[in-house]
Design a protein around this motif. Structure first.
Motif, PDB file in Angstrom:
ATOM      1  N   ILE A   1      -0.158 -12.314  11.137  1.00  0.00           N
ATOM      2  CA  ILE A   1      -0.570 -11.471  10.005  1.00  0.00           C
ATOM      3  C   ILE A   1       0.432 -11.627   8.866  1.00  0.00           C
ATOM      4  N   ALA A   2      -0.089 -11.845   7.664  1.00  0.00           N
ATOM      5  CA  ALA A   2       0.757 -11.996   6.479  1.00  0.00           C
ATOM      6  C   ALA A   2       0.970 -10.624   5.845  1.00  0.00           C
ATOM      7  N   VAL A   3       2.223 -10.319   5.503  1.00  0.00           N
ATOM      8  CA  VAL A   3       2.559  -8.984   4.992  1.00  0.00           C
ATOM      9  C   VAL A   3       3.411  -9.107   3.731  1.00  0.00           C
ATOM     10  N   ARG A   4       3.088  -8.246   2.767  1.00  0.00           N
ATOM     11  CA  ARG A   4       3.906  -8.234   1.551  1.00  0.00           C
ATOM     12  C   ARG A   4       4.030  -6.804   1.048  1.00  0.00           C
ATOM     13  N   MET A   5       5.170  -6.515   0.419  1.00  0.00           N
ATOM     14  CA  MET A   5       5.393  -5.193  -0.197  1.00  0.00           C
ATOM     15  C   MET A   5       5.549  -5.409  -1.704  1.00  0.00           C
ATOM     16  N   PRO A   6       4.478  -5.148  -2.465  1.00  0.00           N
ATOM     17  CA  PRO A   6       4.570  -5.414  -3.914  1.00  0.00           C
ATOM     18  C   PRO A   6       5.591  -4.506  -4.592  1.00  0.00           C
ATOM     19  N   SER A   7       6.221  -5.027  -5.642  1.00  0.00           N
ATOM     20  CA  SER A   7       7.188  -4.204  -6.374  1.00  0.00           C
ATOM     21  C   SER A   7       6.533  -3.469  -7.538  1.00  0.00           C
ATOM     22  N   HIS A   8       5.274  -3.786  -7.838  1.00  0.00           N
ATOM     23  CA  HIS A   8       4.605  -3.123  -8.969  1.00  0.00           C
ATOM     24  C   HIS A   8       4.451  -1.635  -8.669  1.00  0.00           C
ATOM     25  N   PRO A   9       4.898  -0.758  -9.581  1.00  0.00           N
ATOM     26  CA  PRO A   9       4.848   0.684  -9.279  1.00  0.00           C
ATOM     27  C   PRO A   9       3.436   1.210  -9.014  1.00  0.00           C
ATOM     28  N   VAL A  10       2.430   0.638  -9.673  1.00  0.00           N
ATOM     29  CA  VAL A  10       1.051   1.115  -9.457  1.00  0.00           C
ATOM     30  C   VAL A  10       0.561   0.688  -8.070  1.00  0.00           C
ATOM     31  N   ALA A  11       0.859  -0.548  -7.687  1.00  0.00           N
ATOM     32  CA  ALA A  11       0.480  -1.009  -6.342  1.00  0.00           C
ATOM     33  C   ALA A  11       1.164  -0.129  -5.300  1.00  0.00           C
TER      34      ALA A  11
END
Ligand code: TXA
Ligand code: MG
Length: 322
Positions: free
Chosen positions: A115-125
């Protein structure tokens, strides 16, 4: 279906979260490109992502988290290396491939064991995922094969009336998709991005391999998405390494409408209709503008700095493949 345009206000983010939790699709900004989100708890919504985008069924999705505690739904194998990588690069434009949790639906991973996982840094995301309290799976919010969207307007060009809502968070700052790094075996970059191999090696003190350059449409692929044509505008894209080569091409092919994407200064006497800058921030926007303008041919004139930019060069090469 009417696609609701939402702002980044708190109440609009809450509305978007409600839609997602009830099984609707909502596009949202991230620092890389806009994502088309579905709740990880809504398998029908996840299936709908494939239909709406026209995406190949064997191309798995990235799960987006706002908090490391949400990893427990996705994987039960978080190695020391994963922790070091997350300390260094989360939140941000790095996607890490983990062994998948045994209970995680195969709809998310296209049947893969990872499973591919990411934590976006965009405040809205971040706010949207936090409001949903579960990971959101999200591919780029474009029709498959089209350039990824870096504005809400781009999302609507492709998906208006097909999705419940889009949150308009302005222009994405990174402009190309995240670096995808598989650490289930020896670390390997499956998709290059703004976070480079060298930066990752520096942090994990281990050599990192890269799949770039080894793309073969017939071979079994580690990252299924890499075998498809991507990021492509309607007009053919011709990549050139020097100004004399561009001049030669322009003479050979006196196209009525041409766009040259470059950071080099061009002589006004060259028969070129449109000149646009060559950066990762606006490559996709330039491609979409070329579609709107109906240009017949796009020339990308490289310089030595651009040629060192592995992530951007990967997108340029894929866009120029026929
Ligand atoms: O920046 C990004 O990553 C954006 C934003 C929205 O977060 N998302 C994005 O998603 O680019 P998408 O679906 O357009 O591209 C995901 C890529 C594909 O190449 C896919 O094959 C690969 O990640 N991928 C997803 N899960 C994988 C897995 N388990 N193993 C290997 N590759 C995987
Ligand atoms: Mg994509």
């Amino acid at each position: 279906m009417k696609t609701i345009r939402l702002s980044t206000s708190n109440s609009d983010i809450q509305q978007a979260a409600k839609l997602l939790c009830s099984g609707e699709l909502v596009a949202f900004p991230t620092e890389t490109v806009y994502g088309l989100g579905a709740s990880i708890l809504q398998p029908q919504a996840i299936t709908a992502i494939y239909t709406v985008k026209g995406r190949a069924k064997d191309n798995p999705l990235i799960a987006h988290i706002s908090d490391r505690s949400q990893l427990s739904l996705l994987t039960d194998e978080v190695s020391d290396m994963a922790h070091i990588l997350m300390d260094a690069f989360f939140p941000g434009p790095l996607t890490i491939v983990f062994p998948k949790h045994p209970t995680l639906s195969p709809v998310v991973t296209s049947g893969l064991e990872t499973i591919a996982v990411r934590m976006p840094s965009h405040p809205v995301a971040h706010a949207l995922i936090a409001a949903c309290r579960v990971p959101l799976v999200a591919p780029s919010a474009n029709l498959s094969g089209h350039p990824s969207p870096t504005t809400a307007q781009h999302v609507l060009q492709d998906l208006d009336t097909r999705i419940a809502a889009v949150i308009d968070g302005g222009t994405c700052t990174v402009g190309i998709e995240s670096t995808v790094l598989d650490i289930t075996q020896n670390p390997i970059i499956l998709r290059p991005g703004i976070i480079t191999k060298e930066e990752i090696e520096h942090v994990i003190k281990t050599p990192v391999a890269s799949i770039v350059g080894a793309i073969d449409t017939e071979a079994p692929v580690a990252s299924p998405g890499m075998k498809y044509r991507h990021y492509a505008p309607n007009a053919p894209v011709v990549v050139l390494k020097s100004l004399p080569l561009l001049e030669e091409e322009l003479q050979k092919n006196p196209y009525k409408q041409s766009m040259v994407i470059t950071n080099q200064q061009l002589s006004p006497s060259l028969p070129v209709s449109f000149v646009r800058p060559l950066t990762e921030y606006d490559l996709y926007a330039n491609f979409r503008e070329a579609n709107t303008l109906g240009v017949d041919r796009i020339y990308i004139l490289l310089d030595s700095d651009i040629q060192k930019h592995v992530g951007l060069m990967n997108r340029i090469e894929k866009a120029s493949q026929t």
